[in-house]
Design a protein around this motif. Structure first.
Motif, PDB file in Angstrom:
ATOM      1  N   UNK A  35       0.826  -1.203   0.000  1.00  0.00           N
ATOM      2  CA  UNK A  35       0.000   0.000   0.000  1.00  0.00           C
ATOM      3  C   UNK A  35       0.865   1.259   0.000  1.00  0.00           C
ATOM      4  N   UNK A  36       1.960   1.223   0.757  1.00  0.00           N
ATOM      5  CA  UNK A  36       2.865   2.379   0.809  1.00  0.00           C
ATOM      6  C   UNK A  36       3.501   2.625  -0.557  1.00  0.00           C
ATOM      7  N   UNK A  37       4.023   1.558  -1.170  1.00  0.00           N
ATOM      8  CA  UNK A  37       4.659   1.703  -2.473  1.00  0.00           C
ATOM      9  C   UNK A  37       3.646   2.127  -3.536  1.00  0.00           C
ATOM     10  N   UNK A  38       2.452   1.560  -3.449  1.00  0.00           N
ATOM     11  CA  UNK A  38       1.391   1.911  -4.380  1.00  0.00           C
ATOM     12  C   UNK A  38       1.001   3.384  -4.198  1.00  0.00           C
ATOM     13  N   UNK A  39       0.946   3.829  -2.930  1.00  0.00           N
ATOM     14  CA  UNK A  39       0.609   5.218  -2.646  1.00  0.00           C
ATOM     15  C   UNK A  39       1.643   6.183  -3.187  1.00  0.00           C
ATOM     16  N   UNK A  40       2.911   5.832  -3.072  1.00  0.00           N
ATOM     17  CA  UNK A  40       3.978   6.666  -3.635  1.00  0.00           C
ATOM     18  C   UNK A  40       3.799   6.793  -5.147  1.00  0.00           C
TER      19      UNK A  40
ATOM     20  N   UNK B  10      -2.558  16.599  -5.536  1.00  0.00           N
ATOM     21  CA  UNK B  10      -3.218  15.336  -5.284  1.00  0.00           C
ATOM     22  C   UNK B  10      -4.436  15.095  -6.158  1.00  0.00           C
ATOM     23  N   UNK B  11      -5.392  14.384  -5.603  1.00  0.00           N
ATOM     24  CA  UNK B  11      -6.583  13.982  -6.348  1.00  0.00           C
ATOM     25  C   UNK B  11      -7.835  14.717  -5.875  1.00  0.00           C
ATOM     26  N   UNK B  12      -7.671  15.720  -5.025  1.00  0.00           N
ATOM     27  CA  UNK B  12      -8.782  16.572  -4.652  1.00  0.00           C
ATOM     28  C   UNK B  12      -9.546  16.152  -3.420  1.00  0.00           C
ATOM     29  N   UNK B  13      -9.199  15.009  -2.838  1.00  0.00           N
ATOM     30  CA  UNK B  13      -9.857  14.586  -1.610  1.00  0.00           C
ATOM     31  C   UNK B  13     -11.228  13.999  -1.791  1.00  0.00           C
ATOM     32  N   UNK B  14     -11.730  13.942  -3.014  1.00  0.00           N
ATOM     33  CA  UNK B  14     -13.074  13.420  -3.257  1.00  0.00           C
ATOM     34  C   UNK B  14     -13.053  11.897  -3.335  1.00  0.00           C
ATOM     35  N   UNK B  15     -12.055  11.364  -4.031  1.00  0.00           N
ATOM     36  CA  UNK B  15     -11.918   9.913  -4.165  1.00  0.00           C
ATOM     37  C   UNK B  15     -10.923   9.419  -3.123  1.00  0.00           C
ATOM     38  N   UNK B  16     -11.317   8.410  -2.380  1.00  0.00           N
ATOM     39  CA  UNK B  16     -10.429   7.864  -1.368  1.00  0.00           C
ATOM     40  C   UNK B  16      -9.340   7.026  -2.024  1.00  0.00           C
TER      41      UNK B  16
ATOM     42  N   UNK C   7     -10.268   3.664  -3.523  1.00  0.00           N
ATOM     43  CA  UNK C   7     -10.896   3.573  -4.842  1.00  0.00           C
ATOM     44  C   UNK C   7      -9.867   3.356  -5.947  1.00  0.00           C
ATOM     45  N   UNK C   8      -8.625   3.752  -5.691  1.00  0.00           N
ATOM     46  CA  UNK C   8      -7.562   3.599  -6.674  1.00  0.00           C
ATOM     47  C   UNK C   8      -6.686   2.379  -6.397  1.00  0.00           C
ATOM     48  N   UNK C   9      -6.632   1.995  -5.134  1.00  0.00           N
ATOM     49  CA  UNK C   9      -5.717   0.944  -4.725  1.00  0.00           C
ATOM     50  C   UNK C   9      -6.115  -0.429  -5.268  1.00  0.00           C
ATOM     51  N   UNK C  10      -5.113  -1.227  -5.571  1.00  0.00           N
ATOM     52  CA  UNK C  10      -5.326  -2.605  -6.023  1.00  0.00           C
ATOM     53  C   UNK C  10      -6.060  -3.408  -4.954  1.00  0.00           C
ATOM     54  N   UNK C  11      -5.766  -3.120  -3.685  1.00  0.00           N
ATOM     55  CA  UNK C  11      -6.337  -3.896  -2.587  1.00  0.00           C
ATOM     56  C   UNK C  11      -7.706  -3.399  -2.145  1.00  0.00           C
ATOM     57  N   UNK C  12      -8.020  -2.141  -2.468  1.00  0.00           N
ATOM     58  CA  UNK C  12      -9.277  -1.553  -2.016  1.00  0.00           C
ATOM     59  C   UNK C  12      -9.209  -0.983  -0.613  1.00  0.00           C
TER      60      UNK C  12
ATOM     61  N   UNK D 122       0.971  10.184   5.806  1.00  0.00           N
ATOM     62  CA  UNK D 122       1.731  10.901   4.788  1.00  0.00           C
ATOM     63  C   UNK D 122       1.197  10.588   3.396  1.00  0.00           C
ATOM     64  N   UNK D 123       0.938   9.307   3.126  1.00  0.00           N
ATOM     65  CA  UNK D 123       0.415   8.915   1.823  1.00  0.00           C
ATOM     66  C   UNK D 123      -0.993   9.453   1.616  1.00  0.00           C
ATOM     67  N   UNK D 124      -1.844   9.370   2.642  1.00  0.00           N
ATOM     68  CA  UNK D 124      -3.218   9.856   2.515  1.00  0.00           C
ATOM     69  C   UNK D 124      -3.251  11.354   2.222  1.00  0.00           C
ATOM     70  N   UNK D 125      -2.458  12.140   2.955  1.00  0.00           N
ATOM     71  CA  UNK D 125      -2.422  13.586   2.722  1.00  0.00           C
ATOM     72  C   UNK D 125      -1.856  13.911   1.347  1.00  0.00           C
ATOM     73  N   UNK D 126      -0.776  13.238   0.986  1.00  0.00           N
ATOM     74  CA  UNK D 126      -0.139  13.471  -0.308  1.00  0.00           C
ATOM     75  C   UNK D 126      -1.086  13.080  -1.440  1.00  0.00           C
ATOM     76  N   UNK D 127      -1.708  11.913  -1.319  1.00  0.00           N
ATOM     77  CA  UNK D 127      -2.629  11.436  -2.343  1.00  0.00           C
ATOM     78  C   UNK D 127      -3.830  12.384  -2.483  1.00  0.00           C
ATOM     79  N   UNK D 128      -4.385  12.828  -1.380  1.00  0.00           N
ATOM     80  CA  UNK D 128      -5.585  13.666  -1.416  1.00  0.00           C
ATOM     81  C   UNK D 128      -5.308  15.100  -1.830  1.00  0.00           C
ATOM     82  N   UNK D 129      -4.251  15.709  -1.249  1.00  0.00           N
ATOM     83  CA  UNK D 129      -4.100  17.162  -1.384  1.00  0.00           C
ATOM     84  C   UNK D 129      -2.723  17.631  -1.837  1.00  0.00           C
ATOM     85  N   UNK D 130      -1.777  16.737  -2.000  1.00  0.00           N
ATOM     86  CA  UNK D 130      -0.465  17.145  -2.464  1.00  0.00           C
ATOM     87  C   UNK D 130       0.592  17.171  -1.373  1.00  0.00           C
TER      88      UNK D 130
END
Length: 415
Positions: free
Chosen positions: A283-288, A298-304, A307-312, A319-327
């Motif tokens: 999940x960490x590597x996928x998030x990076x 990021x992706x705007x915080x609308x999609x968790x 929704x993108x992760x292979x594992x769901x 760090x990954x959640x903030x970076x993924x959502x908002x940069x």
């Protein structure tokens, strides 16, 4: 005892009007219930609504108190909180949607308001005592609620009725930090009993991360207790603490959590990451990988992330959640919330700086196991940390009617 309480009351009320005393008592009472309800009932409907009401009541009381008798300080902490929320809104607009995280906004606002009273040492001391008292009430409430399950000690995770088991573990962890501070560093030894109970309850929740972080907190407290002059003692006792921790894990009641620890380590060193027992490294590597595709907003915080992760699954990493959502800038600002007060107190003296460092370590390490930028109790801890670090520091401006001082007064900025 009666004389002591009378002396305490006289000291507390000296030079204050009845209105000020009434407001301050109301603040302390509301904060007690706020601490307790945040810990115990935040995820239980409809008690979570009562929690929101308590935040509003405490916030209004503190604003009125600061406005009338102290001052509402606006400084770099306010700017960081504003930028933190503006980035959320900007990220959503850049990604083509209109989204504003009301939870983060609400928590940021209350954090800043609580900071106004945590800046004052005499009130901060009282609030920390109230925090410890509310924590003790939560410990015993939790034990009473799960009394039969705790007696069985069959290895099953306990505490899900109070919310996500990891979050429950982190709540116990913050109380654990306070009790270690009060018991070991302030030499109020009875607090160590509450620390032991909190540690046991952390293990009962089955939160490996909270249990592991509690060990780091103990080691940090040992080094803070002995200081640089007795480094050998710190190292020796830390080794003993680690050995005790390992021995506890191999007791029969902790078989389940021991197996989960061993499986976690196996997963970290496993080449078959996708099919491993714990895919958090994946999940960490996928998030990076996802975050690098949109590093700035990021992706705007609308999609968790799920929704993108292979594992769901969500990232299990702040760090990954903030970076993924908002940069990435959002990640940096959250780290500033932790490291700026920690660095500021390194040159200061006093026991409170040691509590700040313990809180800072807890919040920082939790990030690698859970997305904690939306956990309510974390913002209470951040307000306390900032209050300890910025006591008597300068500000951009302050709003006050205390002593008939008109509206606001600009002062030098000291960061």
């Amino acid at each position: 005892m009666k004389a002591m309480l009378k002396n305490l009351y006289c000291t507390f009320t000296f030079g204050k009007s009845k209105l000020q005393v009434t407001i301050e008592v109301a603040i302390f009472v509301s904060m007690f219930f706020l601490f307790f309800v945040t810990a115990a009932l935040n995820y239980i409907y409809p008690w979570n609504l009562i929690n929101t009401v308590l935040y509003v009541i405490a916030g209004v009381l503190i604003l009125v108190w600061a406005f009338l008798y102290k001052k509402i300080v606006v400084d770099y902490f306010f700017i960081l909180l504003v930028v933190f929320n503006v980035i959320i809104f900007a990220s959503s607009l850049i990604n083509g949607v209109v989204y504003f995280d009301t939870t983060v906004f609400f928590l940021s606002a209350t954090c800043f308001i609580f900071y106004q009273i945590f800046r004052h040492k005499e009130y901060r001391d009282i609030l920390l005592h109230i925090f410890g008292l509310a924590g003790a009430c939560f410990l015993f409430y939790f034990i009473a609620y799960y009394f039969d399950d705790i007696l069985l000690l069959n290895g099953e995770r306990i505490g899900s009725d109070f919310g996500d088991l990891n979050v429950v573990g982190y709540v116990f962890l913050y109380f654990f930090c306070y009790y270690i501070y009060a018991g070991l560093l302030k030499r109020r030894l009875w607090n160590l009993l509450f620390a032991l109970i909190a540690f046991i309850l952390i293990s009962i929740t089955g939160s490996r991360s909270a249990l592991l972080i509690s060990l780091f907190i103990v080691i940090l407290a040992i080094f803070l207790f002995f200081g640089r002059e007795k480094l050998k003692w710190s190292l020796l006792i830390s080794v003993v603490a680690i050995l005790c921790f390992v021995c506890i894990l191999f007791l029969p009641p902790f078989e389940n959590i021991r197996e989960r620890f061993l499986n976690s380590f196996a997963a970290i060193f496993s080449l078959d990451i996708v099919s491993s027992y714990e895919p958090r490294l994946f999940l960490f590597l996928e998030g990076i990988e996802f975050s690098l595709k949109r590093p700035f907003f990021g992706y705007g915080g609308v999609f968790s992330f799920g929704n993108y992760s292979f594992s769901g699954h969500f990232a299990h990493d702040n760090i990954i959640e903030l970076w993924f959502n908002y940069g990435f800038l959002e990640v940096v600002i959250f780290q500033l919330f932790i490291f700026v007060p920690a660095l500021k107190v390194l040159s200061k003296k006093g026991l409170e700086r040691k509590l700040l460092l313990m809180f800072a370590m807890a919040i920082f390490l939790i990030q690698f196991f859970y997305s904690n930028y939306t956990i309510k109790i974390d913002y209470i801890i951040l307000a306390c940390m900032m209050g300890i670090a910025n006591e008597n520091d300068g500000q951009i401006f302050a709003i006050s009617f205390a002593n008939n001082i008109p509206f606001y007064k600009k002062e030098s900025v000291q960061i």
